[in-house]
Design a protein around this motif. Sequence first.
Motif, short mmCIF file in Angstrom:
data_model
loop_
_atom_site.label_atom_id
_atom_site.label_comp_id
_atom_site.label_asym_id
_atom_site.label_seq_id
_atom_site.Cartn_x
_atom_site.Cartn_y
_atom_site.Cartn_z
N UNK A 95 0.70 -1.26 -0.08
CA UNK A 95 0.03 0.13 -0.01
C UNK A 95 1.05 1.20 -0.03
N UNK A 96 0.46 2.07 -0.99
CA UNK A 96 1.42 3.35 -1.10
C UNK A 96 0.61 4.29 -1.55
N UNK A 97 1.24 5.39 -1.91
CA UNK A 97 0.48 6.52 -2.89
C UNK A 97 1.30 6.60 -4.32
N UNK A 98 0.29 6.46 -5.20
CA UNK A 98 0.83 6.66 -6.69
C UNK A 98 0.88 8.06 -7.04
N UNK A 99 1.55 8.36 -8.22
CA UNK A 99 1.63 9.57 -8.71
C UNK A 99 0.71 9.89 -9.71
N UNK A 100 -0.13 11.09 -9.46
CA UNK A 100 -1.00 11.51 -10.56
C UNK A 100 -0.42 11.70 -11.87
N UNK A 109 -17.27 10.78 -7.16
CA UNK A 109 -15.99 10.60 -6.69
C UNK A 109 -15.14 11.79 -6.56
N UNK A 110 -15.08 12.70 -7.38
CA UNK A 110 -14.23 13.90 -7.51
C UNK A 110 -14.92 14.76 -6.33
N UNK A 111 -16.17 14.75 -5.99
CA UNK A 111 -16.79 15.55 -4.86
C UNK A 111 -16.63 15.03 -3.76
N UNK A 112 -16.64 13.43 -3.68
CA UNK A 112 -16.21 12.87 -2.40
C UNK A 112 -15.03 13.19 -2.02
N UNK A 113 -13.90 13.01 -2.91
CA UNK A 113 -12.48 13.14 -2.53
C UNK A 113 -12.17 14.60 -2.16
N UNK A 114 -12.84 15.34 -3.09
CA UNK A 114 -12.87 17.18 -2.57
C UNK A 114 -13.16 17.42 -1.40
N UNK A 115 -14.38 17.08 -0.97
CA UNK A 115 -15.07 17.25 0.38
C UNK A 115 -14.53 16.62 1.56
N UNK A 116 -13.89 15.44 1.33
CA UNK A 116 -13.35 14.73 2.24
C UNK A 116 -11.98 15.16 2.56
N UNK A 117 -11.27 15.74 1.52
CA UNK A 117 -9.88 16.05 1.33
C UNK A 117 -8.97 14.97 1.60
N UNK A 118 -9.60 13.89 0.90
CA UNK A 118 -8.84 12.33 1.28
C UNK A 118 -9.32 11.41 0.34
N UNK A 134 -11.21 2.28 -11.98
CA UNK A 134 -10.93 3.18 -12.97
C UNK A 134 -11.47 4.70 -12.40
N UNK A 135 -12.78 4.53 -12.03
CA UNK A 135 -13.27 5.76 -11.63
C UNK A 135 -12.88 6.64 -10.59
N UNK A 136 -12.60 5.82 -9.52
CA UNK A 136 -11.69 6.46 -8.34
C UNK A 136 -10.24 6.87 -8.58
N UNK A 137 -9.44 6.11 -9.42
CA UNK A 137 -8.34 6.73 -9.91
C UNK A 137 -8.42 7.97 -10.69
N UNK A 138 -9.35 7.90 -11.62
CA UNK A 138 -9.66 8.99 -12.69
C UNK A 138 -10.21 10.31 -11.80
N UNK A 139 -11.02 10.22 -10.69
CA UNK A 139 -11.20 11.17 -9.94
C UNK A 139 -10.45 11.78 -9.16
N UNK A 140 -9.58 10.98 -8.35
CA UNK A 140 -8.31 11.54 -7.38
C UNK A 140 -7.42 12.23 -8.39
N UNK A 141 -7.12 11.78 -9.37
CA UNK A 141 -6.21 12.43 -10.49
C UNK A 141 -6.89 14.09 -10.65
N UNK A 142 -8.24 14.17 -11.03
CA UNK A 142 -8.81 15.26 -11.33
C UNK A 142 -8.75 16.34 -10.11
N UNK A 143 -8.89 15.79 -9.02
CA UNK A 143 -8.84 16.44 -7.80
C UNK A 143 -7.78 17.05 -7.44
N UNK A 144 -6.45 16.30 -7.78
CA UNK A 144 -5.21 16.53 -7.78
C UNK A 144 -4.82 17.73 -8.75
N UNK A 158 -0.66 15.66 -5.27
CA UNK A 158 -0.18 15.07 -6.24
C UNK A 158 -0.04 13.44 -6.22
N UNK A 159 -0.61 12.94 -5.26
CA UNK A 159 -0.63 11.61 -5.14
C UNK A 159 -2.22 10.67 -4.71
N UNK A 160 -2.34 9.42 -4.97
CA UNK A 160 -3.51 9.13 -4.50
C UNK A 160 -3.35 7.52 -4.15
#
Length: 418
Positions: free
Chosen positions: A106-111, A133-142, A215-225, A242-244
Amino acid sequence: MAVIKAFKGIRPVQDLASKIAALPYDVMNSDEAREMVIGNPHSFLHVDRPEIDLDPSIDIHDPKVYEKARENLDRMITTGEFTQDEKPCLYIYRQIMNGRSQTGIVFCASIDDYMNNIIKKHEFTRADKEEDRINHVDYCDANTGPIFLTYKEDQIASEIIEAWIENESKRKPVYNFVAEDGITHIVWVIDNDIIISELTDLFKEIDYLYIADGHHRSASAVKVGLKRRAENPNYTGEEEFNYFLAVAFPDNDLMVMDYNRVVKDLNGLTKDELIDKLQEKFIVTESTSEEPLKPAKKHTFGMYVEDKWYLLEAKDGIYDPEDPIDSLDVAILQNNVLTPILGIEDVRTSDRIDFIGGIRGLKELEKRVHKDMKIAFSMYATEVHDIMDVADIGEVMPPKSTWFEPKLRSGLFIHQLK
């Protein structure tokens, strides 16, 4: 060259890990999630499916839902259900299902790796699911659930990574519990700076990481980054946004299960007319067993119709064996049966077809045919190297090609973006 980064994980306190850990948000609907949390106020579904704590009349994409997610996460941290590691760590995550284990880092991957295709994809994403998921990550800041990655085991670096995992997993784990579905989850913390540095360098020798699931969670994490980068034009690239959150398993550890199909009607055909058409492209054999027919090799299919099972064997010439997509069983069935014979043009949008993960068993196919469907097809499971072959040529798998088990639990690791 894959970039990985240690992070200060927010994790459940040991006594609550089994109660907090939850199945991913996208394997159940809201009503199912409400049922699943009954009697368990600690379930991470209160964060990943926060609408369960609101009136059912509220739209699941209403801002109140994401605000509730942040509120629930903050509360769980404040009340001591979670703790945060004092320094950046890596983690080992092992799952055991029916005696078979898969173990990853388990680690953080690079956007940037995602955008530069060091992290390879094999599915299209839908804008509405991304936005959620963009909204979820953005609101939770995580990042609240890890992306399921894999990498090719036949590399020197992967052998050394496996040796480090084997060595570190000899220590006492921080979590070791059996979930309600019988799957064991074990976690170790790697907080030794030398080992963290060694593993980080080893992943630089891994050519590519592949998204197995998420795929949706990773794409969303990248767009929040990217959104955070725009908001912070002087960013250095080292900031957490810069990481997810991700977990990577060697490909030989993974199990892809069959993803079966059921169809509501025979498109106006009788059973005999259907079989006549099938025989043009398949060898059709009626099964003599009363048990459901599970295909034993590629390019063969089980078919259940009018209380009988049949084996379909694809004839030579109906697919291109050199084409990574055309030679997939899901493509063979789609191109030679579902579309030309049963009239299903787009499996993504048709209401005449449904999909049943292999975890449900083939008896579920018979049950659905007796209940609300007319015909079922059992599939030979897609193999991991098939997914990688498609990703390597920059293409995507046909819809509903893969069903990975076991599912990663959410709530065991949280990565804050600040």
